[in-house]
Design a protein around this motif. Structure first.
Motif, mmCIF file in Angstrom:
data_model
loop_
_atom_site.group_PDB
_atom_site.id
_atom_site.type_symbol
_atom_site.label_atom_id
_atom_site.label_comp_id
_atom_site.label_asym_id
_atom_site.label_seq_id
_atom_site.Cartn_x
_atom_site.Cartn_y
_atom_site.Cartn_z
ATOM 1 N N VAL A 178 0.840 -1.205 0.000
ATOM 2 C CA VAL A 178 0.000 0.000 0.000
ATOM 3 C C VAL A 178 0.871 1.248 0.000
ATOM 4 C CG1 VAL A 178 -1.743 1.300 1.284
ATOM 5 C CG2 VAL A 178 -1.901 -1.196 1.139
ATOM 6 N N GLN A 179 1.921 1.244 0.818
ATOM 7 C CA GLN A 179 2.842 2.384 0.853
ATOM 8 C C GLN A 179 3.509 2.576 -0.500
ATOM 9 O OE1 GLN A 179 3.261 4.543 3.418
ATOM 10 N NE2 GLN A 179 4.649 5.740 2.124
ATOM 11 N N PHE A 180 3.918 1.473 -1.126
ATOM 12 C CA PHE A 180 4.561 1.554 -2.429
ATOM 13 C C PHE A 180 3.597 2.098 -3.478
ATOM 14 C CE2 PHE A 180 5.444 -0.461 -6.562
ATOM 15 C CZ PHE A 180 6.668 0.138 -6.835
ATOM 16 N N GLN A 181 2.374 1.620 -3.478
ATOM 17 C CA GLN A 181 1.395 2.095 -4.455
ATOM 18 C C GLN A 181 1.151 3.589 -4.303
ATOM 19 O OE1 GLN A 181 -1.716 -0.715 -3.428
ATOM 20 N NE2 GLN A 181 -1.324 -1.952 -5.254
ATOM 21 N N GLN A 182 1.136 4.074 -3.071
ATOM 22 C CA GLN A 182 0.962 5.512 -2.837
ATOM 23 C C GLN A 182 2.133 6.297 -3.422
ATOM 24 O OE1 GLN A 182 0.508 5.909 1.416
ATOM 25 N NE2 GLN A 182 -1.576 5.068 1.417
ATOM 26 N N TRP A 183 3.353 5.831 -3.153
ATOM 27 C CA TRP A 183 4.535 6.541 -3.655
ATOM 28 C C TRP A 183 4.632 6.450 -5.170
ATOM 29 C CZ3 TRP A 183 9.707 6.359 -0.488
ATOM 30 C CH2 TRP A 183 9.531 7.116 0.676
ATOM 31 N N LEU A 184 4.313 5.302 -5.742
ATOM 32 C CA LEU A 184 4.370 5.169 -7.197
ATOM 33 C C LEU A 184 3.351 6.085 -7.850
ATOM 34 C CD1 LEU A 184 5.430 3.861 -9.772
ATOM 35 C CD2 LEU A 184 3.846 1.958 -9.381
ATOM 36 N N ARG A 185 2.158 6.167 -7.298
ATOM 37 C CA ARG A 185 1.138 7.067 -7.845
ATOM 38 C C ARG A 185 1.611 8.513 -7.769
ATOM 39 N NH1 ARG A 185 -1.856 7.453 -11.625
ATOM 40 N NH2 ARG A 185 -2.455 5.282 -11.181
ATOM 41 N N GLN A 186 2.242 8.893 -6.681
ATOM 42 C CA GLN A 186 2.756 10.258 -6.553
ATOM 43 C C GLN A 186 3.865 10.527 -7.573
ATOM 44 O OE1 GLN A 186 3.814 10.627 -2.411
ATOM 45 N NE2 GLN A 186 1.694 10.505 -1.724
ATOM 46 N N ALA A 187 4.702 9.522 -7.825
ATOM 47 C CA ALA A 187 5.754 9.676 -8.835
ATOM 48 C C ALA A 187 5.154 9.834 -10.222
ATOM 49 C CB ALA A 187 6.696 8.473 -8.790
#
Length: 211
Positions: free
Chosen positions: A27-36
């Motif tokens: 979930v944390q990774f998906q949030q950061w990837l979406r922000q990128a």
């Protein structure tokens, strides 16, 4: 290169607090990837893949993440390539994303497996025609005499397979099944934020690491 040692940057864009981070690393990774992706960073899906050969020497290269879920992160490549041969002998690998503009790094470690043939077939069919023909044309990681070899192989593949090339048996997907994640956020004075998630008895344990 005299000024190389003087190159430095103060990281001040954001922070990473364990109380505000997701309890699950995916979930944390998906949030950061979406922000990128929202920040329109060039190729936010590019990741470094590290494998180890039978001689114990590590090797890295850039691949592109194409799918992810609770089972892991997926990319596609030539199974006969150097990385494919190394993974066949040692399935443990590591991935790293570096989003320079956001001053963030994500590191993932785990064991790698091939995705099933149906998933590889479906992704291969979605690729542009030139890319599908290229998978037939390139003996990846092998020594070739010149670029003309690739051009000739591509022409031969086009003549043989036409507009609907099937997936080569030596090409398909891999999935890294994580057992460790690390999220790094640059901070001022080199006091960076590092959160590690490690799999223990089927659950994720989140810990802060010293920078």
């Amino acid at each position: 290169m005299d000024k190389l040692a003087d190159l430095r940057k103060s990281y001040e864009r954001d922070e990473l607090d364990e109380n505000a981070s997701a309890s699950e690393p995916l979930v944390q990774f998906q949030q950061w990837l979406r922000q990128a992706m929202d920040a329109q960073i060039p190729e936010p899906n590019a990741m470094t893949l590290a494998t180890v050969g039978p001689d114990g020497r590590p090797s890295t290269r850039i691949v592109l993440i194409k799918d992810m879920d609770e089972r892991g992160l997926v990319w596609y490549t030539n199974y006969d390539s150097r990385k494919g041969q190394q993974l066949a002998g040692n399935p443990f690998a590591a991935l790293q994303f570096h989003w320079v503009e956001l001053e963030r790094v994500v590191r993932i470690e785990g064991v790698v497996e091939k995705v099933d043939a149906a998933q590889s077939d479906a992704y291969f069919a979605s690729r542009p025609l030139d890319s599908r023909l290229g998978a037939w044309a390139s003996p990846q990681s092998q020594v070739i005499s010149s670029r003309a070899v690739l051009v000739a192989n591509a022409a031969k593949a086009a003549a043989q397979h036409g507009l609907s090339p099937s997936r080569p048996p030596h090409w398909g997907g891999y999935r890294l099944k994580p057992d460790r994640w690390e999220f790094w956020q640059g901070r001022r004075s080199r006091l960076h934020d590092r959160l590690c998630y490690r799999l223990e008895d089927g659950r994720w344990v989140r810990e802060r690491l010293a920078p």
